[in-house]
Design a protein around this motif. Sequence first.
Motif, mmCIF file in Angstrom:
data_model
loop_
_atom_site.group_PDB
_atom_site.id
_atom_site.type_symbol
_atom_site.label_atom_id
_atom_site.label_comp_id
_atom_site.label_asym_id
_atom_site.label_seq_id
_atom_site.Cartn_x
_atom_site.Cartn_y
_atom_site.Cartn_z
ATOM 1 N N LYS A 64 0.834 -1.211 0.000
ATOM 2 C CA LYS A 64 0.000 0.000 0.000
ATOM 3 C C LYS A 64 0.868 1.260 0.000
ATOM 4 N N ASP A 65 1.928 1.243 0.786
ATOM 5 C CA ASP A 65 2.828 2.393 0.812
ATOM 6 C C ASP A 65 3.497 2.589 -0.551
ATOM 7 N N ALA A 66 3.884 1.486 -1.171
ATOM 8 C CA ALA A 66 4.538 1.576 -2.474
ATOM 9 C C ALA A 66 3.589 2.108 -3.551
ATOM 10 N N ALA A 67 2.287 1.824 -3.381
ATOM 11 C CA ALA A 67 1.294 2.248 -4.370
ATOM 12 C C ALA A 67 0.807 3.676 -4.157
ATOM 13 N N ALA A 68 1.064 4.251 -2.981
ATOM 14 C CA ALA A 68 0.527 5.574 -2.645
ATOM 15 C C ALA A 68 0.866 6.659 -3.664
ATOM 16 N N PRO A 69 2.077 6.695 -4.230
ATOM 17 C CA PRO A 69 2.387 7.747 -5.210
ATOM 18 C C PRO A 69 1.491 7.718 -6.450
ATOM 19 N N LEU A 70 0.899 6.575 -6.758
ATOM 20 C CA LEU A 70 0.018 6.498 -7.926
ATOM 21 C C LEU A 70 -1.177 7.429 -7.769
ATOM 22 N N THR A 71 -1.718 7.495 -6.564
ATOM 23 C CA THR A 71 -2.859 8.387 -6.318
ATOM 24 C C THR A 71 -2.432 9.842 -6.453
ATOM 25 N N ASP A 72 -1.273 10.180 -5.917
ATOM 26 C CA ASP A 72 -0.776 11.553 -6.033
ATOM 27 C C ASP A 72 -0.563 11.937 -7.498
#
Length: 339
Positions: A298-306
Motif C-alpha cells: 500500500k505504501d509503495a502504491a501511494a504515489p500512484l494516487t498523487d
Amino acid sequence: MYTRLVSAIAIAVGTAHAVHAAEIELTLSHWVPGTHPLQVTGMEPWAESIKQASNGRIEITIYPAQQLGAAADHYDMARDGIVDIGFINPGYQPGRFPILAAAELPFLFENAKAGVAALTEWYKPYSETEMADTYFCMALSHDPGTFHSTSKILVPEDVKGKTVRPANATEARFVNLLGGASVQVSAAESREVLAKGAADMTQSPWESLYIFGVDSIVTHHLDMPLYASINAFIFNKAKLEIMSEEDRQVIYDHCTPEWAEKMSSGWADAEAAGRDKIAADPKHTLWKPNEEQVQMWKDAAAPLTDEWKETIRKAGGDPDEMLNGLIEALKARNSYAGE
C-alpha cells in the motif's frame, strides 16, 4: 403444378422470414476468447435480453478474439462505426481517459460485482465529456487481480529488476515505481511475451491464467487482491441515432449499473474459482503477505494516487471530488476495499 407449388411455398417461407428478421443488426466486437465467461455468462444473455425486449427487432452478433481488430483499437473501432459495440480496456491507451483511470488505482475494489455497478453509476456523467464521441454503456471488471511470476513474489522488492506484463497503464506505472520494467500488451498477447522470456511476470486475475494459457509459465503468485482492470461497453453514436426512440430505450435499459453487475458476475465467479484451482495444484506456490507486508504494498502504491490527482488538476478537474465520489459509490454498494 408441382413447380408452382414449390415456388409458392418458397415465397411464403421467405416472406415469413422477412417479417421475423431483425430490423437492426448490431456487431459486438471483443478480444477475449469466445469461450470466456464474459461472453458465455455475460454478453450472450445480454444480447438475448435485448432481442427479447425489442420483440426481435434488435439482434446482436458477437465477434470474439480480436477477429475484427486488435484489443487496443476497440474504442476507435466503435467510434468510427467499424463495429457498433466495442468492448474496451481504457488502460490499454495510456493517458486517454484520465478520469476513468481513477478506478485503476490499487486497493479500491473489494469485489467486481457490486463494484462495477458503483463504477458505472459514478462514471456515467463523466463519460459524457471523456468519451463524448461514443455512448458509454457500462463498466465491467473481473475479480481483483494480482502479480503472477516465474519466481517468488511476496513483497514490492520482488518486482525490482523484473519485466512485467501489466494489466493497464496505471499498473505499468506501478511496476516502474517498484523498479521493474513493463512490456504493455493485451491479455490475449501475454502468453507470447512470457513464453519468449520477454516478461518475468504478468498481472491477471486467477482463471485468466488458464484462459490465456500462461498457467504453466507463471507458477508463483502474490496471494492478495491488488487491482481491478477496468473494461467497458461503448456504442457507436450514429448507430443509436438512427434507431427509433423505442429501440434506443431498449439499449438504455440494458446499459445500467444493474446490468453491469449481471454482466460481470459470472466472470468474477470464474476468476475467483481459478484461485482455488491454482492453490490445489502442487506445481504452483501462493505467497500470502502478512499485515506488515500488505502495508508495504500500500505504501509503495501511494504515489500512484498523487500522480493521478496531479494529472486531473492539470486538466482543470477536481481530483478529490472525483475520487471521493468513486469511493462513496463503492461504499454505498459495500464494495470498497479501503478502511
